[in-house]
Write an enzyme that holds these catalytic residues in place. Structure first.
Site, PDB file in Angstrom:
ATOM      1  N   CYS A   2       0.795  -1.202  -0.076  1.00  0.00           N
ATOM      2  CA  CYS A   2       0.062  -0.062  -0.045  1.00  0.00           C
ATOM      3  C   CYS A   2       0.791   1.385   0.030  1.00  0.00           C
ATOM      4  CB  CYS A   2      -0.866   0.082   1.238  1.00  0.00           C
ATOM      5  SG  CYS A   2      -1.795  -1.554   1.314  1.00  0.00           S
ATOM      6  N   LYS A 604       2.941  -2.586  -7.751  1.00  0.00           N
ATOM      7  CA  LYS A 604       4.169  -2.428  -8.003  1.00  0.00           C
ATOM      8  C   LYS A 604       5.267  -3.256  -7.140  1.00  0.00           C
ATOM      9  CE  LYS A 604       7.854  -0.186 -10.211  1.00  0.00           C
ATOM     10  NZ  LYS A 604       7.871  -0.886 -11.337  1.00  0.00           N
TER      11      LYS A 604
HETATM   12  O1  M6R Z   1      10.704  -4.844  -6.741  1.00  0.00           O
HETATM   13  P1  M6R Z   1      11.350  -6.405  -7.525  1.00  0.00           P
HETATM   14  O2  M6R Z   1      12.208  -5.844  -8.590  1.00  0.00           O
HETATM   15  O3  M6R Z   1      11.724  -7.080  -6.301  1.00  0.00           O
HETATM   16  O4  M6R Z   1       9.941  -6.692  -8.193  1.00  0.00           O
HETATM   17  C1  M6R Z   1      10.003  -8.142  -8.663  1.00  0.00           C
HETATM   18  C2  M6R Z   1       8.707  -8.338  -9.181  1.00  0.00           C
HETATM   19  O5  M6R Z   1       7.534  -8.076  -8.509  1.00  0.00           O
HETATM   20  C3  M6R Z   1       8.472  -7.471 -10.437  1.00  0.00           C
HETATM   21  O6  M6R Z   1       9.656  -7.656 -11.318  1.00  0.00           O
HETATM   22  C4  M6R Z   1       7.202  -7.809 -11.392  1.00  0.00           C
HETATM   23  O7  M6R Z   1       7.563  -8.915 -11.826  1.00  0.00           O
HETATM   24  C5  M6R Z   1       6.825  -6.657 -12.245  1.00  0.00           C
HETATM   25  N1  M6R Z   1       5.581  -6.430 -12.463  1.00  0.00           N
HETATM   26  C6  M6R Z   1       7.418  -6.928 -13.778  1.00  0.00           C
HETATM   27  O8  M6R Z   1       7.090  -5.949 -14.611  1.00  0.00           O
END
Ligand code: M6R
Length: 609
Positions: A2, A604
């Site tokens: 959040c 995100k």
């Molecule tokens: O913040 P992070 O790099 O750890 O996040 C990993 C994934 O949640 C993130 O890359 C996700 O797959 C995105 N939505 C891809 O576009």
């Protein structure tokens, strides 16, 4: 998952909170709300399920005057995205309001006890428990009540609390999820991320776990749990508001795709000194590094794909073995790690729960753990032995683009750093790599300038139900990334396969309505093999979109559609091949009229398991 924002000062708090929430919507967007204390010391709550439009309307219609408030945008974990479950939550008398990011693991236990003490819990959330607990211990001192109840909370939290009995302060606290405080003049603003703060001030305090903040108009006091006042550093953050806003682009995703030439420059800037790579916070000595026999890379989603590319780069050039694992799988395995392993956890947000969990498991097993993260002061950055910041700037679009490219670019620098320290690379080849990396921004700009050609392909593909992505070798992870981008932004089902796997099953899916997108670069060592795979798809009536090099004169006679990039040594090609795939996913989503920046069901950063 959040977003939290809070303001106290002389300005109209409701507008500042609303603006702040618009900049945090990427954190969660299934409901939102604000709590204000007006001039008559009344606590006013407005919260709704759905997007921020309801809050906007309320703010436009109301004539409430308030200089203090807290706001929240939610990504549901406990309980559906309903009005009752949205934040802020209040105590029974509706005198105290709270917003929370994180998960309270023992909330059922606490709930039972609170119910026994006659608290009426009205939502299904874990968060509401916290405000009742505060109310239970409130004896005229909000700070004291928060200080008292933190010991009872198991899990993660960033909280902000206001009380109509103390209308001149906001109490905040955190554990395991980020909280930043912007220090202004006659005003202070805080948030779970930088964008809502940036337009007010660049002077930021990063809170650490188990700290409590008392935010007043002219004063910010941070204490530990015992109440000792801490001398926190105020950092001047070198980011502009534009970096956190759309700058005229229709969506953040498009803006962030277009920022990529600059991102590569930023990653390279200041890291190369006299031909050597310099990492400021690596914190592992050369002697320690020399004991390393294997690299382990752990991450989720797009960051995992960057790790897979990293494996190719390190193994190809340094001949050093690399294992890449998905964090959510790694953390529940028996880790086979020791001080001979160097673990790199990659995360844009630095807050992904599984990646953080994997980091902790890896640390316990004696391995040296480095966080490769984008968000400064994030939990992973704090808990890792050393940090490599990827310097992509705030990434707002839920679909990661520029953060991926920054991670890829950093992988080359990381490989060079290892190569230098372990004497695994000769100077000439190192120079060759650096020269090629320095040319990447211009080559990306050339691809961006041809976006219209990609838009045409997007128009032809937008009604497709399934797409197959195929590639080999170092571009196989790029196919995975292209496919993930398409799925998450366009809701088109797609699969990515190493092209050699087609014959082992997936080719059964190919027919005239299932196109395949193949990455086939003419100078690749597997080019001929890719051409055979393409022919096999054509023989089964599948349409073929080829991502090819510009010098491939024959490709247009084979492909139904093509995307072109400048010829490049295959080892650097992921830095270019991913760009048209990002643009394609963006345009298909936009052509379908979808919410590009906030795809359904996604957040995100995934700060829950
Ligand atoms: O913040 P992070 O790099 O750890 O996040 C990993 C994934 O949640 C993130 O890359 C996700 O797959 C995105 N939505 C891809 O576009």
């Amino acid at each position: 998952m959040c977003g939290i924002v809070g303001y106290i000062g002389e300005k109209d708090a409701k507008n500042i909170l609303y603006n702040g929430l618009t900049k945090l919507e990427y954190k969660g967007y299934d409901s939102s709300g604000i709590a204000l204390i007006d001039d008559n010391k009344n606590l006013i709550i407005k919260k709704e399920s759905g997007k921020l439009t309801q809050i906007k309307k309320y703010i436009e219609d109301t004539n409430i005057i308030s200089n203090i408030g807290i706001g929240h945008t939610r990504w549901a974990t406990h309980g559906k995205p309903t009005q009752i479950n949205s934040h802020p939550h209040t105590n029974c008398r509706k005198t105290i309001a709270l917003v929370h990011n994180g998960i309270i693991e023992n909330y059922l236990e606490l709930k039972e006890e609170l119910i026994k003490k006659d608290h009426k819990i009205i939502s299904e959330t874990d968060s509401e428990i916290i405000v009742h607990l505060i109310s239970e211990y409130y004896t005229g001192n909000l700070y004291g009540a928060v200080q008292k109840i933190i010991q009872y909370l198991k899990g993660t939290f960033a909280i902000a609390v206001i009380s109509e009995s103390e209308p001149d302060k906001i109490i905040i606290a955190k554990k395991g999820t980020s909280m930043l405080i912007g220090i202004g003049e006659n005003e202070n603003i805080f948030g779970s991320d930088i964008p809502p703060i940036l337009e007010h001030t660049k002077n930021i305090i990063v809170m650490d776990d188990y700290e409590i903040g008392v935010i007043e108009k002219n004063k910010v006091t941070i204490t530990d749990l015992e109440g000792n006042i801490l001398n926190k550093v105020v950092e001047n953050i070198d980011l502009t508001i534009e970096m956190a806003e759309k700058s005229g682009f229709k969506h953040f995703m498009l803006k962030e795709i277009h920022e990529q030439p600059r991102v590569v420059e930023d990653v390279l800037r200041g890291k190369i000194e006299n031909g050597k790579i310099k990492f400021d916070n690596f914190n592992i000595t050369k002697e320690e590094l020399r004991k390393i026999e294997q690299i382990n890379i752990i991450a989720c989603g797009t960051s995992y794909h960057a790790g897979l590319v990293g494996k190719f780069i390190i193994e190809e050039i340094l001949k050093l073995p690399v294992i890449v694992e998905i964090a959510s799988e790694f953390r529940y395995k028996t880790p086979i790690l020791s001080e001979k392993n160097l673990v790199i956890v990659i995360s844009q947000s630095g807050e992904t729960s599984d990646t953080l969990g994997a980091l902790r498991v890896a640390k316990q097993s004696g391995a040296k753990v480095i966080g490769m993260v984008n968000v400064i002061g994030s939990t992973i950055a704090k808990e890792a032995y050393g940090t490599i910041y990827t310097n992509a700037g705030p990434e707002i679009g839920v679909a990661s683009t520029k953060a991926f490219l920054s991670q890829l670019t950093m992988m080359y620098l990381f490989m060079l750093y290892l190569g230098d320290n372990l004497n695994l690379i000769d100077n000439k080849y190192k120079e060759y790599i650096i020269k090629n990396l320095e040319k990447i921004p211009e080559k990306i700009s050339t691809i961006l300038n041809k976006s219209d050609e990609i838009l045409n392909i997007a128009k032809q593909l937008k009604n497709t139900k399934n797409i197959m992505y195929i590639a080999r070798h170092i571009n196989y992870p790029v196919a995975l990334e292209g496919s993930l981008k398409l799925k998450e932004t366009s809701y088109i089902h797609s699969e990515a396969y190493p092209a050699g796997e087609l014959r082992h099953g997936p080719v059964a899916l190919i027919e005239e309505n299932v196109p395949a997108l193949a990455i086939a670069l003419k100078n690749s060592k597997t080019y001929d093999k890719m051409l055979s795979n393409i022919q096999e798809i054509k023989a089964r009536d599948g349409k073929i979109i080829v991502l090819a090099s510009e010098d491939d004169e024959n490709i247009d006679s084979i492909a139904n559609m093509s995307l072109k990039i400048e010829p490049i040594d295959e080892i650097f090609s992921p830095l270019l091949t991913v760009i048209p795939l990002q643009i394609l996913a963006y345009y298909i989503s936009d052509e379908k009229g979808l919410d590009v920046d906030n795809p359904r069901n996604l957040s995100k950063s995934v700060t829950v398991e």
